[in-house]
Design a protein around this motif. Structure first.
Motif, PDB file in Angstrom:
ATOM      1  N   ILE A  93       1.155  -1.352   0.409  1.00 16.94           N
ATOM      2  CA  ILE A  93       0.125   0.393   0.253  1.00 16.94           C
ATOM      3  C   ILE A  93       1.061   1.256   0.444  1.00 16.94           C
ATOM      4  O   ILE A  93       0.894   2.022  -0.673  1.00 16.94           O
ATOM      5  N   SER A 131       0.609   3.959  -3.305  1.00 13.70           N
ATOM      6  CA  SER A 131       0.871   4.881  -2.728  1.00 13.70           C
ATOM      7  C   SER A 131       1.930   6.361  -3.358  1.00 13.70           C
ATOM      8  O   SER A 131       1.258   7.468  -3.949  1.00 13.70           O
ATOM      9  N   ASP A 164      -7.251   6.637  -2.442  1.00 12.14           N
ATOM     10  CA  ASP A 164      -8.678   6.036  -1.931  1.00 12.14           C
ATOM     11  C   ASP A 164      -8.949   4.486  -1.865  1.00 12.14           C
ATOM     12  O   ASP A 164      -7.530   4.349  -2.569  1.00 12.14           O
ATOM     13  N   ILE A 165      -9.836   3.998  -1.174  1.00 15.14           N
ATOM     14  CA  ILE A 165      -9.285   2.820  -0.361  1.00 15.14           C
ATOM     15  C   ILE A 165      -9.905   2.055  -2.052  1.00 15.14           C
ATOM     16  O   ILE A 165      -9.340   1.037  -2.421  1.00 15.14           O
ATOM     17  N   ARG A 166     -10.113   2.371  -3.038  1.00 13.21           N
ATOM     18  CA  ARG A 166     -10.789   1.579  -3.777  1.00 13.21           C
ATOM     19  C   ARG A 166     -10.120   2.036  -5.155  1.00 13.21           C
ATOM     20  O   ARG A 166      -9.702   0.819  -5.810  1.00 13.21           O
ATOM     21  N   LEU A 209      -6.432   1.290  -4.318  1.00 13.50           N
ATOM     22  CA  LEU A 209      -5.680   1.079  -3.968  1.00 13.50           C
ATOM     23  C   LEU A 209      -6.203  -0.700  -3.983  1.00 13.50           C
ATOM     24  O   LEU A 209      -5.029  -1.684  -4.709  1.00 13.50           O
ATOM     25  N   ALA A 210      -6.839  -1.403  -3.241  1.00 13.81           N
ATOM     26  CA  ALA A 210      -7.985  -2.098  -3.813  1.00 13.81           C
ATOM     27  C   ALA A 210      -7.657  -3.000  -5.531  1.00 13.81           C
ATOM     28  O   ALA A 210      -7.026  -3.548  -5.173  1.00 13.81           O
ATOM     29  N   GLU A 241     -11.600  -4.388  -0.558  1.00 18.92           N
ATOM     30  CA  GLU A 241     -11.521  -3.259  -0.090  1.00 18.92           C
ATOM     31  C   GLU A 241     -11.666  -3.699   1.652  1.00 18.92           C
ATOM     32  O   GLU A 241     -11.201  -2.479   2.119  1.00 18.92           O
ATOM     33  N   GLU A 242     -11.806  -4.905   1.582  1.00 18.75           N
ATOM     34  CA  GLU A 242     -11.531  -5.250   3.415  1.00 18.75           C
ATOM     35  C   GLU A 242      -9.866  -5.032   3.794  1.00 18.75           C
ATOM     36  O   GLU A 242      -9.751  -5.704   4.656  1.00 18.75           O
ATOM     37  N   ILE A 293      -7.148  -3.873   2.213  1.00 16.35           N
ATOM     38  CA  ILE A 293      -6.881  -2.715   2.419  1.00 16.35           C
ATOM     39  C   ILE A 293      -7.147  -2.313   3.582  1.00 16.35           C
ATOM     40  O   ILE A 293      -6.390  -1.273   4.227  1.00 16.35           O
ATOM     41  N   VAL A 294      -8.717  -1.765   4.543  1.00 20.49           N
ATOM     42  CA  VAL A 294      -8.527  -1.856   5.436  1.00 20.49           C
ATOM     43  C   VAL A 294      -8.588  -2.059   6.529  1.00 20.49           C
ATOM     44  O   VAL A 294      -7.647  -1.753   7.415  1.00 20.49           O
ATOM     45  N   LEU A 296      -4.391  -1.515   6.758  1.00 22.43           N
ATOM     46  CA  LEU A 296      -4.484   0.609   7.163  1.00 22.43           C
ATOM     47  C   LEU A 296      -5.173   0.420   8.377  1.00 22.43           C
ATOM     48  O   LEU A 296      -3.747   0.923   9.573  1.00 22.43           O
TER      49      LEU A 296
END
Length: 255
Positions: free
Chosen positions: A115, A119, A131-133, A135-136, A143-144, A146-147, A150
């Motif tokens: 990530i 980034s 944003d999360i999307r 990066l996914a 997305e889960e 990635i979250v 983080l």
């Protein structure tokens, strides 16, 4: 004349060109002078009881040096836009590799690194934070995932109670912000229970008890207010107290 965050844009471009072509030490020194404020801001942000201010400053300077080596003006991105995530990344990497007290699972550590790298690339090429999307999609992950990675990064740092927190213009010990048992909460809870129980009474009984409990009126004063005898008020209070005891078992008969 257009200005960059480091000063005059044309002069900065000339310095960067001298560094790129000849690795000019004088140009490097001049450029570092321009970004002293930025380095100090990063040092102030990341220094702690485990990372002295001077060490944080040196790590920020190392990040700026790496940014100088990798910067390519032909990409159309300003140097400050390119350098910012590189400098911050150097400090975060030091924390991750040497100062984390809470070790997180290897898969999450690997995802955090991916990530971070992605980034930085997006920032360098597009000048924005992903944003999360995004990066996914770029990392072919959910997305889960990635979250979770983080969030794991946020949970891997601890703070000493001997450390400080800026409170207005002063630095206050973190220990001052630790909560303690407040007896007022228990009293508030009792009041809420009694309030709910009072609502179960008839309007006349509730009126008498509110005057007695909330305002502290004597039976004589209540009798005058309601234009009834004191004996009648006394009977209403006894009846109301019995009802309240059945509701909450918290109220005692008023003296």
């Amino acid at each position: 004349m257009k200005k960059s965050r480091g000063g005059d844009a044309a002069e900065e471009a000339a310095l960067l060109e001298r560094i790129r072509e000849n690795d000019d030490p004088a140009a490097k020194e001049k450029l570092f002078e321009r970004y002293q404020d930025l380095l100090h801001r990063f040092a102030h942000k990341y220094h702690s009881d485990r990372l002295p201010y001077e060490d944080a400053f040196q790590l920020a300077a190392l990040g700026l040096t790496k940014a100088l080596k990798r910067y390519d003006a032909t990409r159309g991105v300003s140097f400050i836009t390119f350098a910012y995530p590189t400098v911050e990344g150097e400090l975060k990497k030091h924390y991750r590799d040497h100062l984390e007290l809470i070790r997180i699972p290897r898969p999450l550590r690997d995802m955090r690194q991916r990530i971070h790298n992605e980034s930085r690339l997006i920032w360098e090429r597009e000048g924005r934070e992903p944003d999360i999307r995004t990066l996914a999609e770029r990392l072919q992950a959910s997305e889960e995932d990635i979250v979770e990675a983080l969030a794991a990064g946020q949970c891997s740092h601890v703070f000493s109670l001997d450390g400080t927190w800026r409170d207005g213009d002063d630095d206050a010990p973190l220990s001052l912000f630790i909560g303690s048992h407040d007896p007022a909460f228990e009293e508030l809870e009792k009041e809420m229970v009694v309030e709910r129980a009072l609502r179960s009474l008839s309007p006349r009984h509730r009126k008498v008890m509110e005057l007695r409990l909330k305002r502290g009126w004597t039976q004589t004063r209540i009798a005058r207010e309601l234009k009834v005898s004191q004996m009648h008020v006394s009977r209403l209070i006894r009846e109301a107290v019995g009802m309240l005891r059945e509701e909450c078992s918290l109220c005692e008969e008023p003296a």
